[in-house]
Motif scaffolding. Structure first.
Motif, PDB file in Angstrom:
ATOM      1  N   ILE A   1       0.863  -1.181   0.000  1.00 31.27           N
ATOM      2  CA  ILE A   1       0.000   0.000   0.000  1.00 31.27           C
ATOM      3  C   ILE A   1       0.899   1.230   0.000  1.00 31.27           C
ATOM      4  O   ILE A   1       1.854   1.302   0.776  1.00 31.27           O
ATOM      5  N   THR A   2       0.595   2.197  -0.873  1.00 30.73           N
ATOM      6  CA  THR A   2       1.366   3.433  -0.912  1.00 30.73           C
ATOM      7  C   THR A   2       0.440   4.640  -0.800  1.00 30.73           C
ATOM      8  O   THR A   2      -0.768   4.528  -1.008  1.00 30.73           O
ATOM      9  N   ASN A   3       1.044   5.776  -0.494  1.00 30.84           N
ATOM     10  CA  ASN A   3       0.294   7.027  -0.521  1.00 30.84           C
ATOM     11  C   ASN A   3       0.707   7.840  -1.749  1.00 30.84           C
ATOM     12  O   ASN A   3       0.466   9.034  -1.820  1.00 30.84           O
ATOM     13  N   GLY A   4       1.338   7.188  -2.688  1.00 28.33           N
ATOM     14  CA  GLY A   4       1.780   7.831  -3.913  1.00 28.33           C
ATOM     15  C   GLY A   4       3.249   8.197  -3.881  1.00 28.33           C
ATOM     16  O   GLY A   4       3.919   8.186  -4.910  1.00 28.33           O
ATOM     17  N   SER A   5       3.769   8.497  -2.711  1.00 30.16           N
ATOM     18  CA  SER A   5       5.178   8.876  -2.629  1.00 30.16           C
ATOM     19  C   SER A   5       6.004   7.906  -1.784  1.00 30.16           C
ATOM     20  O   SER A   5       7.213   7.830  -1.941  1.00 30.16           O
ATOM     21  N   SER A   6       5.342   7.169  -0.902  1.00 31.21           N
ATOM     22  CA  SER A   6       6.088   6.206  -0.090  1.00 31.21           C
ATOM     23  C   SER A   6       5.208   5.000   0.236  1.00 31.21           C
ATOM     24  O   SER A   6       3.991   5.077   0.225  1.00 31.21           O
ATOM     25  N   VAL A   7       5.879   3.888   0.528  1.00 27.26           N
ATOM     26  CA  VAL A   7       5.169   2.653   0.889  1.00 27.26           C
ATOM     27  C   VAL A   7       4.708   2.766   2.331  1.00 27.26           C
ATOM     28  O   VAL A   7       5.493   3.048   3.229  1.00 27.26           O
ATOM     29  N   ILE A   8       3.425   2.553   2.548  1.00 27.15           N
ATOM     30  CA  ILE A   8       2.820   2.608   3.882  1.00 27.15           C
ATOM     31  C   ILE A   8       2.978   1.260   4.588  1.00 27.15           C
ATOM     32  O   ILE A   8       3.247   1.201   5.780  1.00 27.15           O
TER      33      ILE A   8
ATOM     34  N   THR B   1      -4.822   9.849   0.179  1.00 27.16           N
ATOM     35  CA  THR B   1      -4.996   9.123  -1.083  1.00 27.16           C
ATOM     36  C   THR B   1      -4.091   7.900  -1.064  1.00 27.16           C
ATOM     37  O   THR B   1      -2.912   8.003  -0.729  1.00 27.16           O
ATOM     38  N   TYR B   2      -4.672   6.755  -1.428  1.00 26.07           N
ATOM     39  CA  TYR B   2      -3.952   5.486  -1.334  1.00 26.07           C
ATOM     40  C   TYR B   2      -4.002   4.705  -2.642  1.00 26.07           C
ATOM     41  O   TYR B   2      -4.951   4.814  -3.420  1.00 26.07           O
ATOM     42  N   TYR B   3      -2.954   3.897  -2.832  1.00 26.28           N
ATOM     43  CA  TYR B   3      -2.819   2.971  -3.952  1.00 26.28           C
ATOM     44  C   TYR B   3      -2.468   1.611  -3.359  1.00 26.28           C
ATOM     45  O   TYR B   3      -1.821   1.536  -2.317  1.00 26.28           O
ATOM     46  N   VAL B   4      -2.855   0.526  -4.058  1.00 25.76           N
ATOM     47  CA  VAL B   4      -2.460  -0.818  -3.637  1.00 25.76           C
ATOM     48  C   VAL B   4      -2.023  -1.600  -4.875  1.00 25.76           C
ATOM     49  O   VAL B   4      -2.603  -1.444  -5.955  1.00 25.76           O
ATOM     50  N   TYR B   5      -0.948  -2.387  -4.715  1.00 26.11           N
ATOM     51  CA  TYR B   5      -0.415  -3.184  -5.815  1.00 26.11           C
ATOM     52  C   TYR B   5      -0.092  -4.586  -5.307  1.00 26.11           C
ATOM     53  O   TYR B   5       0.471  -4.741  -4.225  1.00 26.11           O
ATOM     54  N   PRO B   6      -0.425  -5.616  -6.097  1.00 27.55           N
ATOM     55  CA  PRO B   6      -0.139  -6.993  -5.689  1.00 27.55           C
ATOM     56  C   PRO B   6       1.248  -7.446  -6.122  1.00 27.55           C
ATOM     57  O   PRO B   6       1.811  -6.940  -7.088  1.00 27.55           O
ATOM     58  N   ASN B   7       1.791  -8.419  -5.398  1.00 30.24           N
ATOM     59  CA  ASN B   7       3.008  -9.120  -5.805  1.00 30.24           C
ATOM     60  C   ASN B   7       2.593 -10.287  -6.691  1.00 30.24           C
ATOM     61  O   ASN B   7       1.587 -10.951  -6.429  1.00 30.24           O
TER      62      ASN B   7
END
Length: 115
Positions: A67-74, A94-100
């Motif tokens: 999970i990131t806030n766009g500039s760093s990994v949360i 604002t949040y983003y999520v990406y899978p491995n």
């Protein structure tokens, strides 16, 4: 008459608060493997929340996610739909999520349900 009107207005306000507090938000992302193991494609429609929300459920086909806030990994998780993320609180932002990707997997997905 005034008591009845007050009662009706109170019921509508209460129902409004209940629907706001029961609101769920979905945060979803995908990763598609690139050629020769590089240039992976990450995709996520960011979600902006205006109040503290908690991860309620996790779904998808992945080997963990971040999970990131766009500039760093949360936060980073390394198990498929890692249940240890349930209960994690996200502050307004604002949040983003990406899978491995799993080994030999072409595309991975993850969806976080926030409540």
């Amino acid at each position: 008459m005034m008591k009845r009107l007050f009662f009706i207005m109170s019921v509508f306000l209460l129902l409004g608060f209940i629907s706001i507090s029961a609101q769920q938000v979905k945060l979803s992302g995908t990763q598609t493997k690139g050629s020769a193991g590089s240039n992976a494609q990450l995709s996520c429609t960011p979600v902006t929340i205006n109040k503290v929300m908690t991860i309620n459920t996790i779904s998808g086909d992945n080997a963990g996610f971040w999970i990131t806030n766009g500039s760093s990994v949360i936060a980073s998780y390394y198990n498929s739909n890692d249940q240890s993320a349930i209960g994690r609180r996200l502050n307004p932002g604002t949040y983003y999520v990406y899978p491995n990707l799993k080994k030999n997997q072409h595309q991975a997905s993850v969806t976080l349900h926030l409540k």
